[in-house]
Design a protein around this motif. Structure first.
Motif, PDB file in Angstrom:
ATOM      1  N   TYR A 158       0.814  -1.216   0.000  1.00 16.06           N
ATOM      2  CA  TYR A 158       0.000   0.000   0.000  1.00 16.06           C
ATOM      3  C   TYR A 158       0.848   1.267   0.000  1.00 16.06           C
ATOM      4  O   TYR A 158       0.366   2.333   0.369  1.00 16.06           O
ATOM      5  N   SER A 159       2.071   1.161  -0.423  1.00 12.54           N
ATOM      6  CA  SER A 159       2.917   2.352  -0.555  1.00 12.54           C
ATOM      7  C   SER A 159       2.738   2.923  -1.959  1.00 12.54           C
ATOM      8  O   SER A 159       2.382   2.196  -2.895  1.00 12.54           O
ATOM      9  N   PRO A 160       2.992   4.224  -2.118  1.00 18.41           N
ATOM     10  CA  PRO A 160       2.944   4.777  -3.469  1.00 18.41           C
ATOM     11  C   PRO A 160       3.878   4.036  -4.434  1.00 18.41           C
ATOM     12  O   PRO A 160       3.503   3.793  -5.582  1.00 18.41           O
ATOM     13  N   SER A 164       4.529   0.984  -4.575  1.00 19.71           N
ATOM     14  CA  SER A 164       3.945  -0.290  -5.006  1.00 19.71           C
ATOM     15  C   SER A 164       3.029  -0.126  -6.212  1.00 19.71           C
ATOM     16  O   SER A 164       2.684  -1.119  -6.861  1.00 19.71           O
ATOM     17  N   TYR A 206      -7.030  -1.717  -5.119  1.00 17.94           N
ATOM     18  CA  TYR A 206      -5.716  -1.550  -4.493  1.00 17.94           C
ATOM     19  C   TYR A 206      -5.198  -0.122  -4.712  1.00 17.94           C
ATOM     20  O   TYR A 206      -4.758   0.541  -3.765  1.00 17.94           O
ATOM     21  N   VAL A 256      -4.475   2.706  -1.802  1.00 19.82           N
ATOM     22  CA  VAL A 256      -3.225   3.458  -1.593  1.00 19.82           C
ATOM     23  C   VAL A 256      -3.570   4.930  -1.351  1.00 19.82           C
ATOM     24  O   VAL A 256      -3.012   5.572  -0.452  1.00 19.82           O
ATOM     25  N   ARG A 273      -2.641   6.568   2.143  1.00 18.79           N
ATOM     26  CA  ARG A 273      -1.461   7.431   2.064  1.00 18.79           C
ATOM     27  C   ARG A 273      -1.740   8.883   1.719  1.00 18.79           C
ATOM     28  O   ARG A 273      -0.891   9.727   1.928  1.00 18.79           O
ATOM     29  N   TYR A 308      -0.757   8.891  -8.870  1.00 20.91           N
ATOM     30  CA  TYR A 308      -0.579   9.223  -7.460  1.00 20.91           C
ATOM     31  C   TYR A 308       0.327  10.449  -7.295  1.00 20.91           C
ATOM     32  O   TYR A 308       0.002  11.371  -6.534  1.00 20.91           O
ATOM     33  N   ALA A 312       1.132   3.771   6.371  1.00 16.22           N
ATOM     34  CA  ALA A 312       0.163   2.739   6.004  1.00 16.22           C
ATOM     35  C   ALA A 312      -0.700   2.385   7.206  1.00 16.22           C
ATOM     36  O   ALA A 312      -0.238   2.373   8.339  1.00 16.22           O
TER      37      ALA A 312
END
Length: 146
Positions: free
Chosen positions: A35-37, A39, A70, A74, A78, A131, A144
């Motif tokens: 769930y990170s940018p 990713s 998903y 994110v 985030r 993003y 996260a």
């Protein structure tokens, strides 16, 4: 997951759709879907793989929903977004039943972005780029949330 309106997902179900997708995608692979940018590069890669493999929308419907959920999650975790059910006008405009509302009130369409990436494969349709250039994010990325 409960769906209404002819199988269309609802905002309250999108976190579960994202988690189910992560579970399926990481069951046999060690994909860093955290769930990170960053990713979102993996999301771009997976969509490009579907595109190169000739996947059509009907066959890939569940996967595309998972990828869009998903990507939206994110933004929720985030960037301070919240999942929203689109009203009739927004559904007509975006072609999707749900999206995210940013802290500044702007509404975005991660499910549609996944669709656009699959159709065109163009760099400007990158989920990571989406993003990074997104208006209305919270000032600082949030950690996260489990």
């Amino acid at each position: 997951m409960d769906e209404v309106d002819g199988g269309r997902p609802r905002a309250g179900e999108m976190r579960a759709h994202a988690a189910a997708f992560v579970g399926r995608a990481t069951a046999r692979n060690r994909l860093p879907l955290d769930y990170s940018p960053a990713s979102l590069r993996i999301v771009d890669f997976l969509i490009d793989g579907l595109r190169k493999g000739g996947a059509d929308h009907e066959r890939a419907r569940g996967t595309l929903l998972g990828l869009g959920a998903y990507a939206g999650e994110v933004l929720v975790r985030r960037a301070g977004a919240v999942w929203v059910d689109f009203d009739d006008g927004q559904r007509a405009y975006f072609g999707q039943p749900v999206g995210v509302r940013m802290p500044d009130g702007r509404v975005w369409n991660p499910l549609g972005k996944v669709h656009n990436r699959l159709v065109s494969g163009a760099p400007e349709e990158s989920l990571l780029r989406f993003y990074l250039t997104l208006h209305g994010r919270a000032r600082r990325d949030r950690p996260a949330v489990a």
